[in-house]
Scaffold this motif. Structure first.
Motif, PDB file in Angstrom:
ATOM      1  N   LEU A 251      31.220  39.271  45.307  1.00 22.99           N
ATOM      2  CA  LEU A 251      29.791  41.041  45.783  1.00 22.99           C
ATOM      3  C   LEU A 251      30.803  41.146  47.720  1.00 22.99           C
ATOM      4  N   GLN A 252      30.929  40.290  48.108  1.00 22.17           N
ATOM      5  CA  GLN A 252      31.320  39.980  49.624  1.00 22.17           C
ATOM      6  C   GLN A 252      31.959  40.017  49.558  1.00 22.17           C
ATOM      7  N   VAL A 253      33.157  39.183  48.710  1.00 21.55           N
ATOM      8  CA  VAL A 253      34.655  39.550  49.145  1.00 21.55           C
ATOM      9  C   VAL A 253      34.995  40.840  48.680  1.00 21.55           C
ATOM     10  N   ARG A 254      34.781  41.384  47.682  1.00 21.36           N
ATOM     11  CA  ARG A 254      34.493  42.976  47.117  1.00 21.36           C
ATOM     12  C   ARG A 254      34.465  43.681  48.207  1.00 21.36           C
ATOM     13  N   ALA A 255      33.277  43.906  48.521  1.00 16.24           N
ATOM     14  CA  ALA A 255      32.757  44.583  49.724  1.00 16.24           C
ATOM     15  C   ALA A 255      33.448  44.342  50.984  1.00 16.24           C
ATOM     16  N   ARG A 256      33.861  43.242  51.442  1.00 15.81           N
ATOM     17  CA  ARG A 256      34.894  43.224  52.617  1.00 15.81           C
ATOM     18  C   ARG A 256      36.627  44.038  52.805  1.00 15.81           C
ATOM     19  N   GLN A 257      36.429  43.886  50.784  1.00 11.16           N
ATOM     20  CA  GLN A 257      38.598  44.429  50.831  1.00 11.16           C
ATOM     21  C   GLN A 257      38.547  45.250  50.650  1.00 11.16           C
ATOM     22  N   CYS A 258      36.762  46.442  50.604  1.00 10.49           N
ATOM     23  CA  CYS A 258      36.976  47.576  50.134  1.00 10.49           C
ATOM     24  C   CYS A 258      36.752  48.428  51.700  1.00 10.49           C
ATOM     25  N   GLY A 259      36.152  47.370  52.593  1.00 14.89           N
ATOM     26  CA  GLY A 259      35.854  48.199  54.279  1.00 14.89           C
ATOM     27  C   GLY A 259      34.656  48.311  54.117  1.00 14.89           C
ATOM     28  N   ALA A 260      33.728  47.876  53.365  1.00 13.72           N
ATOM     29  CA  ALA A 260      32.074  48.405  53.632  1.00 13.72           C
ATOM     30  C   ALA A 260      32.387  47.392  55.206  1.00 13.72           C
ATOM     31  N   GLY A 261      31.418  48.784  55.669  1.00 14.35           N
ATOM     32  CA  GLY A 261      30.710  48.157  56.551  1.00 14.35           C
ATOM     33  C   GLY A 261      29.515  47.808  57.162  1.00 14.35           C
ATOM     34  N   LEU A 262      29.098  47.716  56.180  1.00 15.67           N
ATOM     35  CA  LEU A 262      27.802  47.136  55.962  1.00 15.67           C
ATOM     36  C   LEU A 262      27.031  45.770  54.961  1.00 15.67           C
ATOM     37  N   PRO A 263      26.163  45.240  56.031  1.00 19.25           N
ATOM     38  CA  PRO A 263      26.232  43.469  55.039  1.00 19.25           C
ATOM     39  C   PRO A 263      25.612  44.304  53.773  1.00 19.25           C
ATOM     40  N   LEU A 264      25.598  42.920  52.996  1.00 21.81           N
ATOM     41  CA  LEU A 264      25.008  43.169  51.335  1.00 21.81           C
ATOM     42  C   LEU A 264      23.419  43.006  51.604  1.00 21.81           C
ATOM     43  N   GLY A 265      23.002  44.210  50.769  1.00 20.26           N
ATOM     44  CA  GLY A 265      21.530  43.639  50.827  1.00 20.26           C
ATOM     45  C   GLY A 265      20.561  42.903  49.661  1.00 20.26           C
ATOM     46  N   LEU A 266      19.342  41.958  50.533  1.00 16.68           N
ATOM     47  CA  LEU A 266      19.614  40.581  49.556  1.00 16.68           C
ATOM     48  C   LEU A 266      17.493  40.739  50.042  1.00 16.68           C
ATOM     49  N   LEU A 267      16.991  40.680  48.493  1.00 20.60           N
ATOM     50  CA  LEU A 267      15.622  40.765  48.091  1.00 20.60           C
ATOM     51  C   LEU A 267      15.221  39.541  47.444  1.00 20.60           C
ATOM     52  N   LEU A 268      14.283  38.368  47.770  1.00 23.03           N
ATOM     53  CA  LEU A 268      13.627  37.514  47.358  1.00 23.03           C
ATOM     54  C   LEU A 268      12.134  37.593  47.470  1.00 23.03           C
ATOM     55  N   ALA A 269      12.305  38.057  45.868  1.00 27.05           N
ATOM     56  CA  ALA A 269      11.009  38.245  44.679  1.00 27.05           C
ATOM     57  C   ALA A 269      10.485  36.566  45.061  1.00 27.05           C
ATOM     58  N   GLU A 270       8.867  36.865  44.731  1.00 24.41           N
ATOM     59  CA  GLU A 270       8.457  35.603  44.543  1.00 24.41           C
ATOM     60  C   GLU A 270       7.022  35.878  43.373  1.00 24.41           C
ATOM     61  N   LEU A 271       6.014  34.740  43.013  1.00 22.80           N
ATOM     62  CA  LEU A 271       5.730  34.872  42.517  1.00 22.80           C
ATOM     63  C   LEU A 271       4.303  34.413  43.227  1.00 22.80           C
ATOM     64  N   ASP A 272       3.347  34.494  43.857  1.00 23.07           N
ATOM     65  CA  ASP A 272       2.263  33.510  44.160  1.00 23.07           C
ATOM     66  C   ASP A 272       1.669  33.226  43.907  1.00 23.07           C
ATOM     67  N   ASP A 273       1.482  31.467  44.120  1.00 19.78           N
ATOM     68  CA  ASP A 273       0.982  30.723  44.081  1.00 19.78           C
ATOM     69  C   ASP A 273       0.643  30.682  42.251  1.00 19.78           C
TER      70      ASP A 273
END
Length: 159
Positions: free
Chosen positions: A58-80
């Motif tokens: 996805l990062q490579v494709r975004a750079r090839q398309c000239g996207a000026g924004l970074p990929l968005g990353l979220l980490l969802a985690e179960l508590d304890d």
């Protein structure tokens, strides 16, 4: 559940140091793993290595398309998660992981990438997006997860 916003802040890139995904996927290991996308048996989602490989693509494709924004990353985690296993057993913990994966799928769009990152953690990769949209998606996913109820298989009681 905690949702951590992992997108780089403006100016967070260290000059002369490759990005985290390039450091993970260089060398001999990359040649043997990038084409193999393993699936987690419990959730049906890509495992950690498959998720990182798809995120790299996805990062490579975004750079090839000239996207000026970074990929968005979220980490969802179960508590304890260890406490959940100690109190209710492995079966219920696995059920919780499965329910979380289903809720995360329902809260995301078709083009978003979701993968199992660790025992009770999931990585969500969004196409290039601004921080405001990333926060909106994170809140939507959090609300979707909060609507889930987890029941003990033996007694049917809500945990």
């Amino acid at each position: 559940m905690r949702i951590r916003h992992l997108s780089p802040q403006p100016g967070a890139v260290v000059p002369g140091r490759p990005p985290w995904w390039r450091r993970l996927w260089t060398g001999r290991r990359a040649a043997t793993r990038v084409g193999v996308l393993a699936t987690d048996a419990l959730t049906g989602l890509p495992d950690r290595e498959g998720t990182l490989a798809q995120a790299t693509a996805l990062q490579v494709r975004a750079r090839q398309c000239g996207a000026g924004l970074p990929l968005g990353l979220l980490l969802a985690e179960l508590d304890d998660t260890p406490h959940l296993v100690a109190t209710h057993g492995v079966g219920l913990a696995e059920s919780a992981v499965h329910e979380l994966s289903m809720a995360l799928r329902q809260g995301l769009r078709q083009g978003d990438l979701l993968g199992r990152f660790a025992a009770g953690a999931f990585l969500i990769v969004l196409p290039p997006t601004d921080p405001a949209h990333l926060r909106m998606v994170g809140e939507r996913v959090r609300a979707q997860v909060q609507r889930c109820t987890l029941r003990d298989g033996a007694s049917g009681a809500v945990v």
